[in-house]
Design an enzyme around this catalytic site. Structure first.
Site, short mmCIF file in Angstrom:
data_model
loop_
_atom_site.label_atom_id
_atom_site.label_comp_id
_atom_site.label_asym_id
_atom_site.label_seq_id
_atom_site.Cartn_x
_atom_site.Cartn_y
_atom_site.Cartn_z
N ALA A 65 0.88 -1.15 -0.08
CA ALA A 65 0.10 -0.09 0.05
C ALA A 65 0.78 1.22 -0.01
CB ALA A 65 -0.86 -0.04 1.13
N GLY A 109 0.94 -4.94 1.43
CA GLY A 109 -0.26 -5.35 0.40
C GLY A 109 0.18 -5.83 -1.11
N GLU A 112 0.01 -9.50 -0.24
CA GLU A 112 -1.32 -9.78 0.02
C GLU A 112 -2.21 -9.79 -1.48
OE1 GLU A 112 -1.46 -6.44 2.90
OE2 GLU A 112 -2.25 -7.97 4.20
N GLU A 132 4.85 -5.05 7.41
CA GLU A 132 4.33 -3.74 8.05
C GLU A 132 4.82 -3.55 9.60
OE1 GLU A 132 3.10 -6.39 6.22
OE2 GLU A 132 1.46 -5.63 5.00
N1 DAK Z 1 4.43 3.26 -0.72
C1 DAK Z 1 4.90 4.52 -1.31
N2 DAK Z 1 6.08 4.55 -1.82
C2 DAK Z 1 7.04 3.55 -1.68
C3 DAK Z 1 6.51 2.39 -1.39
C4 DAK Z 1 5.41 2.25 -0.64
N3 DAK Z 1 4.94 0.86 -0.33
N4 DAK Z 1 7.72 1.49 -1.50
C5 DAK Z 1 8.60 2.07 -2.28
N5 DAK Z 1 7.93 3.37 -2.18
C6 DAK Z 1 9.03 4.50 -2.94
C7 DAK Z 1 9.73 5.24 -2.14
O1 DAK Z 1 9.41 6.24 -1.32
C8 DAK Z 1 10.81 5.80 -3.06
O2 DAK Z 1 10.13 6.96 -3.57
P1 DAK Z 1 10.90 8.50 -3.95
O3 DAK Z 1 11.58 8.61 -2.48
O4 DAK Z 1 12.08 7.88 -5.02
O5 DAK Z 1 10.15 9.51 -3.95
C9 DAK Z 1 10.74 4.80 -4.30
O6 DAK Z 1 9.50 4.09 -4.14
C10 DAK Z 1 12.06 3.96 -4.27
O7 DAK Z 1 11.92 3.33 -3.03
P2 DAK Z 1 13.29 3.22 -2.10
O8 DAK Z 1 14.41 4.25 -2.16
O9 DAK Z 1 13.17 2.71 -0.69
O10 DAK Z 1 14.01 2.13 -2.78
P3 DAK Z 1 14.94 0.72 -2.26
O11 DAK Z 1 15.48 0.02 -3.34
O12 DAK Z 1 16.11 1.20 -1.34
O13 DAK Z 1 13.99 -0.08 -1.30
C11 DAK Z 1 11.79 -1.35 -0.98
C12 DAK Z 1 12.95 -0.73 -1.99
C13 DAK Z 1 10.61 -2.00 -1.68
C14 DAK Z 1 12.53 -2.58 -0.21
C15 DAK Z 1 11.67 -0.29 0.07
O14 DAK Z 1 11.13 0.97 -0.85
C16 DAK Z 1 10.48 -0.44 0.97
O15 DAK Z 1 10.99 -1.12 1.84
N6 DAK Z 1 9.07 -0.02 0.88
C17 DAK Z 1 8.32 -0.05 1.79
C18 DAK Z 1 7.67 -1.72 1.77
C19 DAK Z 1 6.57 -1.70 2.72
O16 DAK Z 1 6.69 -1.48 3.97
N7 DAK Z 1 5.30 -2.21 2.41
C20 DAK Z 1 4.22 -2.54 3.29
C21 DAK Z 1 3.37 -1.12 3.32
S1 DAK Z 1 1.99 -1.20 4.23
C22 DAK Z 1 -5.54 -2.81 3.83
C23 DAK Z 1 -4.80 -2.99 2.56
C24 DAK Z 1 -3.50 -2.88 2.36
C25 DAK Z 1 -2.91 -2.55 3.30
C26 DAK Z 1 -3.43 -2.52 4.79
C27 DAK Z 1 -4.69 -2.49 4.80
N8 DAK Z 1 -6.83 -2.78 4.19
C28 DAK Z 1 -7.83 -3.27 3.07
C29 DAK Z 1 -7.66 -2.71 5.39
C30 DAK Z 1 -1.62 -2.81 3.05
C31 DAK Z 1 -0.63 -2.27 3.98
C32 DAK Z 1 0.93 -1.94 3.48
O17 DAK Z 1 1.09 -2.71 2.39
#
Ligand code: DAK
Length: 258
Positions: A65, A109, A112, A132
């Site tokens: 997400a 997500g 998921e 998360e």
């Molecule tokens: N959201 C927004 N932007 C993201 C992102 C994300 N999930 N993942 C990556 N980006 C963006 C980064 O902010 C960065 O943007 P800029 O700074 O260039 O503007 C760009 O993508 C490149 O990312 P990195 O610089 O971090 O690149 P790296 O290669 O160093 O790392 C990475 C890649 C994928 C390992 C890292 O970006 C990362 O850890 N990303 C976050 C992963 C994460 O935490 N995912 C879980 C998010 S929470 C629900 C439905 C859905 C959900 C919950 C409830 N309901 C229906 C109730 C879901 C929740 C989630 O998914």
């Protein structure tokens, strides 16, 4: 129909939806999710499509997400009322099979979303995880439930409580994915699988998916009764008559989807 955050096309009776926010690792913004669900529902309603394929790009299926739009929802009610929630419920209502072709990151997500599909074809570079916990939250779109059902409690605890990521090999071994294929050909391999299914008797495919997914909703006796009813129902289709006649007369079946 043209979209801003996804690309769509139909090939070999397969409706393909490709997430297209490469700079943000295909983060699932509400707008992207809405477009994705609109596209999947349109494919589901199209008789020229027999199977659906959801994919990203080589580096990322999806990093989950959009954290930036989630961070803006600062209260439980804001989160509950966010347009994101309703989008996720739409996927479970798709009748045709949905295959996820996953390469690179499938996180949060994104993982998921892949698990909510019916099958996963993974490239050798695929990485599955539920990070998360690093954001001070838990999975909210099925991660605790589908991951645990797929890989078992022991491994799910590590993945969700301690951000343990699974390589494609580990995911295959744990039963999360159907097959692992080279990065260069992962989309084509997924397309071959999808097109094979798309060439089969449509009603039987649809009801087979429904019967298998009922495993997660029903006790065994109810599931068996449900399966029987779906089985009997197929004897009302022309394709059942066609399939059996084709077998008896040693010819290829010509499915009509009725
Ligand atoms: N959201 C927004 N932007 C993201 C992102 C994300 N999930 N993942 C990556 N980006 C963006 C980064 O902010 C960065 O943007 P800029 O700074 O260039 O503007 C760009 O993508 C490149 O990312 P990195 O610089 O971090 O690149 P790296 O290669 O160093 O790392 C990475 C890649 C994928 C390992 C890292 O970006 C990362 O850890 N990303 C976050 C992963 C994460 O935490 N995912 C879980 C998010 S929470 C629900 C439905 C859905 C959900 C919950 C409830 N309901 C229906 C109730 C879901 C929740 C989630 O998914």
């Amino acid at each position: 129909m043209s979209y801003e955050y996804i690309l769509t096309r139909t090939e070999r009776r397969v409706g393909i939806a490709q997430l297209n926010r490469p700079k943000a690792y295909n983060a699932l913004s509400p707008a992207l999710m809405q477009e994705l669900m609109d596209a999947l529902e349109a494919f589901d309603a199209d008789p020229a499509v027999g199977c659906l394929l959801v994919t990203g790009n080589e580096k990322a299926f999806s990093a989950g997400a959009d954290i930036k739009s989630m961070a803006a929802a600062a209260t439980p009610m804001a989160m509950l009322n966010s347009p994101l929630i309703a989008q996720w419920d739409r996927l479970a209502k798709i009748g045709k099979p949905v295959i996820a072709a996953v390469s690179g990151f499938a996180l949060g997500g994104g993982c998921e979303l892949a698990m909510a599909c019916d099958m996963i074809v993974a490239s050798e570079s695929a990485k599955f995880g539920q990070p998360e916990i690093n954001l001070g939250i838990i999975p909210g779109a099925g991660g605790t439930q589908r991951m645990t059902r797929a890989v078992g409690k022991a491994l799910a605890m590590e993945i969700i409580l301690n951000d343990r990521r699974l390589s494609a090999q580990e995911a295959k071994q744990a039963g999360l994915v159907n097959r692992i294929v080279p990065v260069e050909t992962y989309l084509e391999e997924a397309l071959v699988l999808a097109s094979e299914i798309a060439a089969r008797a449509p009603a039987a495919v649809r009801l087979a998916k429904e019967a298998i997914n009922a495993v997660y909703e029903m006790p065994l006796q109810s599931g068996l009764a449900h399966e029987s009813r779906l089985f009997y129902m197929l004897f009302s289709t022309e394709d059942q008559k066609e399939g059996m006649d084709a077998f008896i007369n040693k010819r290829q079946a010509n499915w009509k989807g009725i």
